[in-house]
Scaffold this active site. Structure first.
Site, PDB file in Angstrom:
ATOM      1  N   SER A 670       0.868  -1.167   0.222  1.00  0.00           N
ATOM      2  CA  SER A 670       0.031   0.072  -0.153  1.00  0.00           C
ATOM      3  C   SER A 670       1.002   1.351   0.081  1.00  0.00           C
ATOM      4  O   SER A 670       1.660   1.366  -0.963  1.00  0.00           O
ATOM      5  CB  SER A 670      -0.766   0.017   1.114  1.00  0.00           C
ATOM      6  OG  SER A 670      -1.771   1.133   1.144  1.00  0.00           O
ATOM      7  N   ASP A 743      -8.991  -4.492  -6.130  1.00  0.00           N
ATOM      8  CA  ASP A 743      -8.486  -3.622  -5.110  1.00  0.00           C
ATOM      9  C   ASP A 743      -9.841  -2.568  -4.689  1.00  0.00           C
ATOM     10  O   ASP A 743     -10.274  -1.745  -5.703  1.00  0.00           O
ATOM     11  CB  ASP A 743      -7.317  -2.887  -5.173  1.00  0.00           C
ATOM     12  CG  ASP A 743      -6.590  -2.126  -4.225  1.00  0.00           C
ATOM     13  OD1 ASP A 743      -7.422  -1.991  -3.174  1.00  0.00           O
ATOM     14  OD2 ASP A 743      -5.432  -2.171  -4.192  1.00  0.00           O
ATOM     15  N   HIS A 777      -7.481  -5.232  -1.737  1.00  0.00           N
ATOM     16  CA  HIS A 777      -6.382  -4.468  -1.338  1.00  0.00           C
ATOM     17  C   HIS A 777      -5.532  -5.555  -0.352  1.00  0.00           C
ATOM     18  O   HIS A 777      -4.063  -5.571  -0.478  1.00  0.00           O
ATOM     19  CB  HIS A 777      -6.597  -3.331  -0.251  1.00  0.00           C
ATOM     20  CG  HIS A 777      -5.606  -2.395  -0.048  1.00  0.00           C
ATOM     21  ND1 HIS A 777      -4.884  -1.907  -1.186  1.00  0.00           N
ATOM     22  CD2 HIS A 777      -5.068  -1.855   1.122  1.00  0.00           C
ATOM     23  CE1 HIS A 777      -3.844  -1.121  -0.698  1.00  0.00           C
ATOM     24  NE2 HIS A 777      -3.991  -1.211   0.665  1.00  0.00           N
TER      25      HIS A 777
END
Length: 817
Positions: A670, A743, A777
């Site tokens: 991330s 995501d 994610h």
């Protein structure tokens, strides 16, 4: 600058991905064994302390589960066949342990192939309700803790697509359950639907600076499907399975019983829907009903929230943060902004808090004003309550002791501190359940309170229990944890019983639960006996190292040496550096150590710790503070601070003699992936990088990202300088990009990795892009996790262990432009 941006966008739009058809792969056996290790159950203990609920689950889903039908609407991800969140975590078994004995009972009568979720204690905590998802839908089950039995209450007709699926009536004899409405219409196929006209969005001149949300509604078909999937009827379901309709169909987003159970606060979503924000910012209505479903009062209507003022502390006007007062039968508490909801306005007080009593037909009575933005209240008695506020821009938080029955009495500020300054954290107030089954401040006969603290200090972590005199605001220390070589987490303290629930662990001892006595000083009572499932790495050397970056700021990281490593010989090994940047407003907070070398070594799916089995040194959770003091913003010097943090970490481990500094990889997930791409573009420190699920072009998140409040047009140089995409021509280091193709995280669209890969490929960089099907994610399917570990292992072996830092980069100066 404009030319560079134009070239980058042309590359992004014209280059084509070079694809490889690769089936799911598996990592080396030593890593695979750690992934396959059986997990201990999660632990829930009822308030009486008599019974423990042990919930078991498979840590990973299968790719088949992730491949089930999924609709992404208004910020939700829904399985339209089973009517429950498509990414829901499920538990497959439940056992009960009586804390006074060693016997663990299997709950009898659970459904075959159980997929349990939405667990909810009964008011007296003798039962637990849960949903079970079948191939046809979700149903309600109830577990009796004393009998260790389970029974099914409903058919698979639940609507679990939004919150508060199951709510207990206060008598504990029945449940308020969301069910599929009888008039539900069939869903439309967006791909096949014939448009009735264009999709149009408009604005009347107001500023609507919203983050880049994903899974939003896109057209009228999405609106229709969202409404059908979100609508529920409410049913009262008794413990014998009988049921009766309690309320007609609506879009119920929140259901909350008053402490005495006489009233229910219900929030419903209304039209018009939005294509810019998720459902929780759609128009809504908050109403109070009696326990039989009769309307008592409509207390609030909220319009569509698309145009808040700029800033993280911006809020809408009107009543907000509506909740029940826990220590009274049926009183509502809410806040209202005194600054117009705009953090740019300078005012003495930001918020005012009000109390509204039943029957909720009169304006609320003011009970408190807060200097910062109101963030909640812990209730004690009619004369004692503690409130909290915070202000993100200064990282300040205040704690107020006040008399909710006397608003003319000046509140006392108990603490006024930087919430990132963990060394000054006084701890959290100990709570207990009152006669209504609600959480309130635990007070002894002298109205003294108690605090549980994490106990971070310059010398290490020493969790504590304090007694707190509310009159004098003085504390006395009852207990400090100082168990040599172990970490002790303080979970709960019951002053009346003198009973402290703790969790004790060490690097090679799995966390287990114990009871301790602080006053009578009895020996600890062990409640669980979970064994270490990761024995192959239990003897790995682990320590928290402290070092300084070039400006003198003290940093830390958790260092692991490879399995079987001989510290005396100091053989130089390759290293993996894993980190995540964090923003601070002062150097003192940024330099504080929150890592404990005595934590259990737990290799979760995204961890770099697996590679201690492959001969790598690992520096995990290395400090990467980005500081902007006073009027300076952290991101103004983001790149320089990143490189300085990385160089300090490598220097520190190199000085210990453990690594070959030409063979160091950097990895992150991330915002950590964003860090990796920047480090490889602007320094010569690393032989390779791993960047997972990141964002690389900040012009695609123009209204702020992470902790950046300024929009692109206010700080274009910051957005440009921080975007690795804009500097793709500088990439000379092998980079592995991984991204979940589904995501859902704000800003980290899959196209961020796709377009960055295209730019790097077009400019001749060594880069590999792995798109994981069906993954969000965070990655969930076991097939995906194993393949991810294989990809990372192959990349590290090829470009770090075997090759190391390319010759042409060894003497290249760090990029400072």
């Amino acid at each position: 600058m404009k030319k560079i941006v134009l070239i980058a966008f042309i590359l992004a739009s014209t280059c084509v991905l070079s694809q490889e058809n690769t089936s799911y792969q598996k990592p080396p056996e030593a890593i695979l064994d750690l992934v396959d290790a059986p997990l201990a159950p999660s632990v829930l203990i009822n308030d009486s302390g008599e019974q423990m609920v042990l919930r078991y689950r498979d840590y990973y889903k299968s790719i088949q589960e992730l491949s089930e039908t999924e609709l992404r609407l208004a910020g939700l991800r829904i399985n339209p066949k089973t009517n429950i969140g498509s990414r829901t975590n499920y538990w497959n078994n439940v056992k009960i342990k009586t804390l006074k004995g060693a016997e663990i009972k299997q709950v009898e009568g659970l459904p075959a192939n159980a997929r349990l979720a939405n667990f909810s204690w009964s008011p007296d905590q003798t039962k637990m309700a849960a949903t079970n998802t079948t191939s046809e839908g979700a149903e309600v089950w109830v577990i009796d803790l004393k009998e260790a039995t389970a029974q099914k209450l409903t058919d698979a007709t639940l609507n679990a697509n939004m919150r508060d699926v199951i709510s207990w009536f206060k008598d504990g004899g029945s449940l308020l359950v969301k069910m599929l409405p009888e008039d539900r219409k069939g869903l439309k196929n967006a791909a096949l639907a014939v448009p009735e006209g264009p999709t149009i969005s408009s604005n009347d001149g107001k500023k609507a600076q919203n983050r880049t949300y994903q899974d939003l509604l896109k057209n009228p078909t999405d609106e229709f499907n969202f409404e059908q999937l979100a609508r529920s009827e409410l049913y009262k379901v008794n413990m014998d399975g009988s049921k009766s309709k309690w309320m007609d169909a609506n879009l119920f987003s929140s259901i909350d019983f008053s402490p005495d159970g006489e009233y229910v606060k219900i929030v419903t979503v209304k039209r018009p829907f939005s294509y810019l924000v998720p459902y929780y910012r759609f128009p809504s209505e908050t109403s109070i009903y009696d326990k039989n479903g009769g309307l008592v009062s409509e207390i609030l209507e909220v319009p569509l929230i698309e145009d808040l003022p700029k800033g993280f502390m911006a809020v809408r006007m009107g009543m907000r943060s509506i909740s029940w007062r826990n220590d009274k039968p049926s009183s509502l508490i809410y806040a209202q902004a005194l600054d117009g909801g705009d953090p740019a306005n300078e005012v003495e007080f930001r918020d005012e808090v009000f109390e509204m009593d039943a029957p909720f037909n009169k304006a609320g009575k003011s009970i408190l004003k807060t200097i910062n933005r109101y963030s909640g209240i812990q209730w004690g008695t009619k004369n004692i309550a503690v409130a909290y506020d915070y202000w993100w821009n200064t990282r300040n938080t205040k704690t107020y002791l006040f008399n909710p029955s006397k608003n003319t009495q000046e509140p006392k500020i108990l603490s006024d501190r930087n919430y990132q300054d963990v060394y000054s954290d006084p701890g959290d107030l100990v709570t207990e359940l009152n006669a209504y089954g609600e959480s309130v401040i635990a007070l002894d006969k002298n109205n003294d309170a108690y605090l549980l603290g994490d106990g971070y200090t310059e010398d290490g972590q020493f969790p504590f229990v304090d007694k707190f005199n509310l009159k004098t605001q003085k504390t006395s220390r009852l207990y400090t944890s100082k168990i040599e070589g172990k970490k002790e987490g303080l979970i709960e303290y019951k002053p009346q019983k003198d009973q402290l629930l703790v969790r004790i662990e060490s690097p090679n001892e799995y966390p287990n639960y114990y009871y301790k006595s602080l006053i009578k000083r009895k020996g600890k009572e062990q409640l669980t006996n979970f064994e270490n499932p990761f024995k192959s790495i239990q003897d790995v050397h682990k320590e928290v190292i402290t070092y300084k970056r070039e400006d003198g700021l003290e940093l830390t990281g958790t260092l692991y040496l490879p399995v079987g490593y001989n510290k005396e010989n100091k053989e130089k090994k390759p290293m993996i550096l894993w980190a995540y940047p964090r923003e601070f407003k002062d150097k003192n907070s940024a330099s504080q150590n929150t890592q404990n070398p005595n934590e259990f070594t737990y290799p979760y799916w995204g961890s770099p710790i697996y590679w201690v089995t492959q001969g790598y040194v690992v520096l995990d959770d290395a400090s990467f503070p980005i500081i902007g003091e006073k009027d300076e913003q952290p991101n103004d010097t983001f790149r320089e601070q990143l490189v300085s943090n990385a160089k300090a970490a490598i220097d520190a481990v190199d000085n210990l003699g453990y690594i070959d500094r030409k063979k160091v990889a950097v990895g992150g997930h991330s915002y950590g992936a964003f860090m990796v791409a920047n480090l490889l573009s602007h320094s010569n420190l690393f032989a390779a990088g791993i960047a997972r699920s990141g964002a690389y072009n900040r012009t695609l998140t123009p209204f702020g990202f992470q902790s950046e409040e300024r929009n692109y047009w206010e700080a274009p140089e910051v957005y440009y300088t921080m975007s690795p995409f804009m500097h793709a021509e500088k990439m000379k280091t092998p980079l592995l990009l991984v991204h979940g193709e589904a995501d859902n995280n704000s800003g980290t669209y899959p196209m961020q990795s796709e377009r960055y890969f295209n730019a790097l490929k077009g400019l001749g960089a060594t880069v590999r892009l792995v798109m994981l099907p069906k993954e969000s994610h965070g990655y969930r399917a076991k097939e995906s996790i194993l393949h991810l570990l294989w990809e990372q292992d192959e990349w590290l072996n090829k470009y770090v262990k075997q090759e190391g830092l390319p010759l042409d980069l060894k003497e290249k100066p760090i990029d400072k432009d």
